[in-house]
Design a protein around this motif. Structure first.
Motif, short mmCIF file in Angstrom:
data_model
loop_
_atom_site.label_atom_id
_atom_site.label_comp_id
_atom_site.label_asym_id
_atom_site.label_seq_id
_atom_site.Cartn_x
_atom_site.Cartn_y
_atom_site.Cartn_z
N ILE A 1 4.75 16.19 -1.62
CA ILE A 1 5.26 15.75 -0.32
C ILE A 1 6.73 15.37 -0.42
O ILE A 1 7.52 15.72 0.46
CB ILE A 1 4.41 14.58 0.24
N GLY A 2 7.09 14.68 -1.48
CA GLY A 2 8.50 14.36 -1.67
C GLY A 2 8.70 12.90 -2.03
O GLY A 2 7.86 12.04 -1.78
N ASP A 3 9.85 12.63 -2.63
CA ASP A 3 10.21 11.28 -3.02
C ASP A 3 10.85 10.59 -1.82
O ASP A 3 11.91 10.99 -1.34
CB ASP A 3 11.18 11.32 -4.20
N ARG A 4 10.22 9.55 -1.33
CA ARG A 4 10.73 8.80 -0.17
C ARG A 4 11.65 7.66 -0.60
O ARG A 4 12.09 6.88 0.22
CB ARG A 4 9.57 8.25 0.67
N ASN A 5 11.93 7.58 -1.91
CA ASN A 5 12.84 6.57 -2.46
C ASN A 5 12.42 5.14 -2.13
O ASN A 5 13.26 4.29 -1.84
CB ASN A 5 14.29 6.83 -2.01
N LEU A 6 11.13 4.90 -2.18
CA LEU A 6 10.62 3.54 -2.01
C LEU A 6 10.43 2.95 -3.41
O LEU A 6 9.59 3.41 -4.17
CB LEU A 6 9.29 3.53 -1.27
N ARG A 7 11.27 1.97 -3.74
CA ARG A 7 11.20 1.38 -5.09
C ARG A 7 10.76 -0.07 -5.07
O ARG A 7 10.34 -0.60 -6.10
CB ARG A 7 12.57 1.49 -5.77
N THR A 8 10.87 -0.72 -3.91
CA THR A 8 10.50 -2.13 -3.79
C THR A 8 9.68 -2.33 -2.52
O THR A 8 9.67 -1.45 -1.64
CB THR A 8 11.75 -3.03 -3.70
N LYS A 9 9.05 -3.47 -2.43
CA LYS A 9 8.30 -3.81 -1.22
C LYS A 9 9.24 -3.83 -0.02
O LYS A 9 8.88 -3.38 1.07
CB LYS A 9 7.59 -5.15 -1.39
N ASP A 10 10.46 -4.31 -0.21
CA ASP A 10 11.44 -4.35 0.87
C ASP A 10 11.77 -2.93 1.34
O ASP A 10 11.87 -2.68 2.54
CB ASP A 10 12.71 -5.06 0.39
N LYS B 1 2.76 1.92 -3.26
CA LYS B 1 1.89 2.52 -4.29
C LYS B 1 1.57 3.99 -3.96
O LYS B 1 1.71 4.87 -4.82
CB LYS B 1 0.60 1.70 -4.40
N LEU B 2 1.16 4.26 -2.72
CA LEU B 2 0.77 5.62 -2.33
C LEU B 2 1.94 6.60 -2.45
O LEU B 2 1.80 7.71 -2.98
CB LEU B 2 0.23 5.62 -0.89
N TYR B 3 3.10 6.20 -1.96
CA TYR B 3 4.25 7.11 -1.91
C TYR B 3 4.93 7.29 -3.26
O TYR B 3 5.83 8.11 -3.38
CB TYR B 3 5.25 6.64 -0.86
N ASN B 4 4.51 6.54 -4.26
CA ASN B 4 5.04 6.73 -5.61
C ASN B 4 4.05 7.38 -6.56
O ASN B 4 4.32 7.49 -7.75
CB ASN B 4 5.54 5.39 -6.17
N LEU B 5 2.91 7.84 -6.02
CA LEU B 5 1.99 8.62 -6.84
C LEU B 5 2.68 9.90 -7.29
O LEU B 5 3.40 10.53 -6.49
CB LEU B 5 0.74 9.01 -6.04
N PRO B 6 2.47 10.32 -8.52
CA PRO B 6 3.09 11.58 -8.96
C PRO B 6 2.74 12.76 -8.06
O PRO B 6 3.60 13.60 -7.77
CB PRO B 6 2.53 11.77 -10.38
N SER B 7 1.49 12.82 -7.58
CA SER B 7 1.09 13.93 -6.71
C SER B 7 1.80 13.86 -5.36
O SER B 7 2.14 14.89 -4.78
CB SER B 7 -0.43 13.94 -6.51
N PHE B 8 2.05 12.66 -4.84
CA PHE B 8 2.76 12.53 -3.56
C PHE B 8 4.20 13.02 -3.74
O PHE B 8 4.70 13.82 -2.94
CB PHE B 8 2.76 11.07 -3.09
N ILE B 9 4.85 12.56 -4.79
CA ILE B 9 6.24 12.96 -5.03
C ILE B 9 6.32 14.46 -5.26
O ILE B 9 7.21 15.13 -4.72
CB ILE B 9 6.83 12.16 -6.20
N LYS B 10 5.37 15.02 -6.00
CA LYS B 10 5.40 16.47 -6.30
C LYS B 10 5.17 17.30 -5.04
O LYS B 10 5.89 18.27 -4.80
CB LYS B 10 4.33 16.79 -7.33
N PHE C 1 0.83 -1.20 0.00
CA PHE C 1 0.00 0.00 0.00
C PHE C 1 0.87 1.27 0.00
O PHE C 1 0.68 2.17 -0.82
CB PHE C 1 -0.93 -0.02 1.22
N PHE C 2 1.85 1.34 0.91
CA PHE C 2 2.71 2.54 0.98
C PHE C 2 3.60 2.66 -0.25
O PHE C 2 3.87 3.77 -0.70
CB PHE C 2 3.53 2.56 2.27
#
Length: 167
Positions: free
Chosen positions: A35-44, A24-33, A21-22
């Motif tokens: 709130i910021g890129d949290r550098n979450l690229r994998t489930k791990d 997907k949510l934290y990689n939304l274009p609106s979240f990155i724009k 869930f996180f």
């Protein structure tokens, strides 16, 4: 750490089972724009973020980041939380929702509920919120929650000047 309910929503403390869930949510274009890129690229990556960023505050203070679940749909639709944030002296309330659930009152319903819980259950009387200058919907929601614009701030290790609100 318990769940909280509103008329339409369940607020569940973030846990490792919410990694997808996180991610997907934290990689939304609106979240990155906004709130910021949290550098979450994998489930791990998401599991480590939950374990290292969310869980310690939840365990120490008893509150933190919550997954917002739509009762009727039984679907995770967003997140709301109250956070200790480096560079801010006052706890920060924040929220993010999938686009299809924006504009329906869910963010206000969950954030106002969490604000009240923080006050009554944990004695938190003062909250802050930060948002980008272009995030007008967030600004409106923050003001609807009773926070007032105070000043512009730049958080440590960041370059963007943000709007800072407080109640």
């Amino acid at each position: 750490m318990k769940n909280y309910e509103t008329e339409r929503l369940i607020l569940k403390p973030a846990d490792l089972e919410d990694a997808d869930f996180f991610l997907k949510l934290y990689n939304l274009p609106s979240f990155i724009k906004f709130i910021g890129d949290r550098n979450l690229r994998t489930k791990d990556d998401a599991e480590k973020y939950i374990q290292n960023r969310f869980r310690p505050q939840l365990e120490r203070l008893g509150f933190g980041n919550y997954v917002v679940i739509h009762k009727e749909l039984n679907e995770k639709i967003g997140a709301v939380g109250i956070f200790e944030r480096e560079g801010l002296d006052v706890l920060d309330i924040g929220f993010s929702f999938f686009p299809e659930f924006e504009g329906k009152g869910y963010a206000y319903e969950s954030a106002s509920n969490l604000k009240e819980i923080a006050k009554t259950d944990f004695g938190v009387s003062k909250l802050s919120a930060i948002t980008s200058k272009e995030n007008y919907s967030s600004q409106k929601l923050i003001e609807k929650l009773g926070l007032k614009f105070q000043k512009f701030v730049t958080l440590p290790d960041e370059t963007e000047e943000l709007m800072y609100y407080e109640n």
